[in-house]
Design a protein around this motif. Structure first.
Motif, PDB file in Angstrom:
ATOM      1  N   VAL A 172       0.854  -1.180   0.000  1.00  0.00           N
ATOM      2  CA  VAL A 172       0.000   0.000   0.000  1.00  0.00           C
ATOM      3  C   VAL A 172       0.889   1.229   0.000  1.00  0.00           C
ATOM      4  CG1 VAL A 172      -1.665   1.330   1.363  1.00  0.00           C
ATOM      5  CG2 VAL A 172      -1.948  -1.120   1.127  1.00  0.00           C
ATOM      6  N   ASP A 173       0.565   2.205  -0.827  1.00  0.00           N
ATOM      7  CA  ASP A 173       1.314   3.455  -0.906  1.00  0.00           C
ATOM      8  C   ASP A 173       0.830   4.381   0.203  1.00  0.00           C
ATOM      9  OD1 ASP A 173       2.646   5.768  -1.542  1.00  0.00           O
ATOM     10  OD2 ASP A 173       1.983   5.831  -3.631  1.00  0.00           O
ATOM     11  N   GLU A 200      -6.181   7.375  -0.234  1.00  0.00           N
ATOM     12  CA  GLU A 200      -6.824   6.544   0.782  1.00  0.00           C
ATOM     13  C   GLU A 200      -8.321   6.681   0.653  1.00  0.00           C
ATOM     14  OE1 GLU A 200      -5.705   4.401   3.135  1.00  0.00           O
ATOM     15  OE2 GLU A 200      -3.723   4.601   2.282  1.00  0.00           O
ATOM     16  N   ARG A 208     -10.922  -3.460  -2.466  1.00  0.00           N
ATOM     17  CA  ARG A 208     -10.738  -3.223  -1.036  1.00  0.00           C
ATOM     18  C   ARG A 208     -10.125  -4.442  -0.345  1.00  0.00           C
ATOM     19  NH1 ARG A 208     -15.651  -0.657  -1.951  1.00  0.00           N
ATOM     20  NH2 ARG A 208     -16.865  -2.360  -1.066  1.00  0.00           N
ATOM     21  N   LEU A 221      -6.425  -4.362  -1.064  1.00  0.00           N
ATOM     22  CA  LEU A 221      -5.791  -3.320  -0.254  1.00  0.00           C
ATOM     23  C   LEU A 221      -5.630  -3.789   1.188  1.00  0.00           C
ATOM     24  CD1 LEU A 221      -7.416   0.018  -1.475  1.00  0.00           C
ATOM     25  CD2 LEU A 221      -5.017  -0.652  -1.623  1.00  0.00           C
ATOM     26  N   CYS A 252      -2.704  -6.095   1.495  1.00  0.00           N
ATOM     27  CA  CYS A 252      -1.412  -5.423   1.331  1.00  0.00           C
ATOM     28  C   CYS A 252      -1.068  -4.531   2.519  1.00  0.00           C
ATOM     29  CB  CYS A 252      -1.411  -4.560   0.070  1.00  0.00           C
ATOM     30  SG  CYS A 252      -1.497  -5.493  -1.446  1.00  0.00           S
ATOM     31  N   ARG A 253      -2.063  -4.137   3.300  1.00  0.00           N
ATOM     32  CA  ARG A 253      -1.801  -3.230   4.415  1.00  0.00           C
ATOM     33  C   ARG A 253      -0.942  -3.870   5.497  1.00  0.00           C
ATOM     34  NH1 ARG A 253      -6.806  -0.831   3.247  1.00  0.00           N
ATOM     35  NH2 ARG A 253      -6.499   1.378   2.850  1.00  0.00           N
ATOM     36  N   THR A 280       4.001  -6.546   2.781  1.00  0.00           N
ATOM     37  CA  THR A 280       4.223  -6.622   1.342  1.00  0.00           C
ATOM     38  C   THR A 280       3.864  -8.022   0.870  1.00  0.00           C
ATOM     39  OG1 THR A 280       6.001  -5.013   1.516  1.00  0.00           O
ATOM     40  CG2 THR A 280       5.941  -6.353  -0.472  1.00  0.00           C
ATOM     41  N   LEU A 338      -5.635  -0.273  -8.963  1.00  0.00           N
ATOM     42  CA  LEU A 338      -5.122   0.302  -7.717  1.00  0.00           C
ATOM     43  C   LEU A 338      -3.832   1.087  -7.947  1.00  0.00           C
ATOM     44  CD1 LEU A 338      -5.792  -2.689  -5.302  1.00  0.00           C
ATOM     45  CD2 LEU A 338      -7.045  -0.524  -5.423  1.00  0.00           C
ATOM     46  N   HIS A 342      -3.059   3.888  -5.101  1.00  0.00           N
ATOM     47  CA  HIS A 342      -3.268   3.201  -3.824  1.00  0.00           C
ATOM     48  C   HIS A 342      -2.124   2.257  -3.466  1.00  0.00           C
ATOM     49  CE1 HIS A 342      -7.327   4.635  -3.124  1.00  0.00           C
ATOM     50  NE2 HIS A 342      -7.622   4.351  -4.376  1.00  0.00           N
ATOM     51  N   VAL A 343      -1.424   1.736  -4.464  1.00  0.00           N
ATOM     52  CA  VAL A 343      -0.367   0.760  -4.194  1.00  0.00           C
ATOM     53  C   VAL A 343       0.898   1.120  -4.969  1.00  0.00           C
ATOM     54  CG1 VAL A 343      -1.950  -1.156  -3.728  1.00  0.00           C
ATOM     55  CG2 VAL A 343      -1.095  -0.810  -6.050  1.00  0.00           C
TER      56      VAL A 343
END
Length: 129
Positions: free
Chosen positions: A41-42, A47, A62, A65, A68-69, A72, A96, A101-102
Motif C-alpha cells: 500500500v502506498d 486513501e 478493497r 488493499l 497489502c496493508r 508486502t 489500484l 493506492h499501491v
C-alpha cells in the motif's frame, strides 16, 4: 429451495470478467504484473473508497488493499489469499496502481545479486578480525 442449481462448492456466483469489467489487461499503460512482483500500500497514495477521478473501489479492490496493508505481498500470494484468479488480481492491481493506492516493485534478479563466493569471503574476513 427447489430448482436452485448452485451451492457452496459451485464457486463464486460472480464471474471473473464481471469483477474486471470485461478487461483482461491491467490499465491503459499495459503494466505487467509478474507473479513475484511485490505489492505494498502506498502511504502517500489515495486513501479511502475513491479511486482515480472519484470512482469508488469494488469489494475485490478493497480486499486486495486490506491484504497489502499488513505486509508486502507478491501477486501470487494476493491471488491465493483473495481466492481470485491471477488474471483478475492483475487487472485489479492495475486499477489500484493507477489510482495511486499501491506501489509495485520487483525483486532483485539473481543475476544482479552478489556472487555467493564473494559473500563467503567477506564473512570469513570479518571472522578473522
Amino acid at each position: 429451495m427447489e430448482g436452485q442449481w448452485y451451492d457452496a462448492e459451485a464457486g463464486p456466483l460472480v464471474r471473473p470478467y464481471a469483477m474486471t469489467g470485461g478487461r483482461t489487461k491491467p490499465g491503459p499503460h499495459g503494466v505487467r504484473f509478474d507473479l513475484i512482483a511485490l505489492v505494498v500500500v502506498d502511504p502517500d497514495g489515495g486513501e479511502g473508497a475513491g479511486g482515480a477521478a472519484g470512482v469508488p473501489l469494488g469489494p475485490e479492490h478493497r480486499a486486495l488493499l486490506g491484504l497489502c496493508r499488513s505486509e508486502t505481498q507478491s501477486v501470487a500470494e494476493l491471488a491465493a489469499e483473495a481466492d481470485l484468479p491471477v488474471g483478475v488480481v492483475r487487472v485489479l492491481l492495475g486499477d489500484l496502481l493507477e489510482a495511486g493506492h499501491v506501489k509495485v516493485s520487483r525483486p532483485v534478479p539473481p543475476a544482479q545479486l552478489p556472487d555467493e563466493r564473494i559473500l563467503r569471503e567477506v564473512i570469513e574476513g570479518l571472522r578473522a578480525l
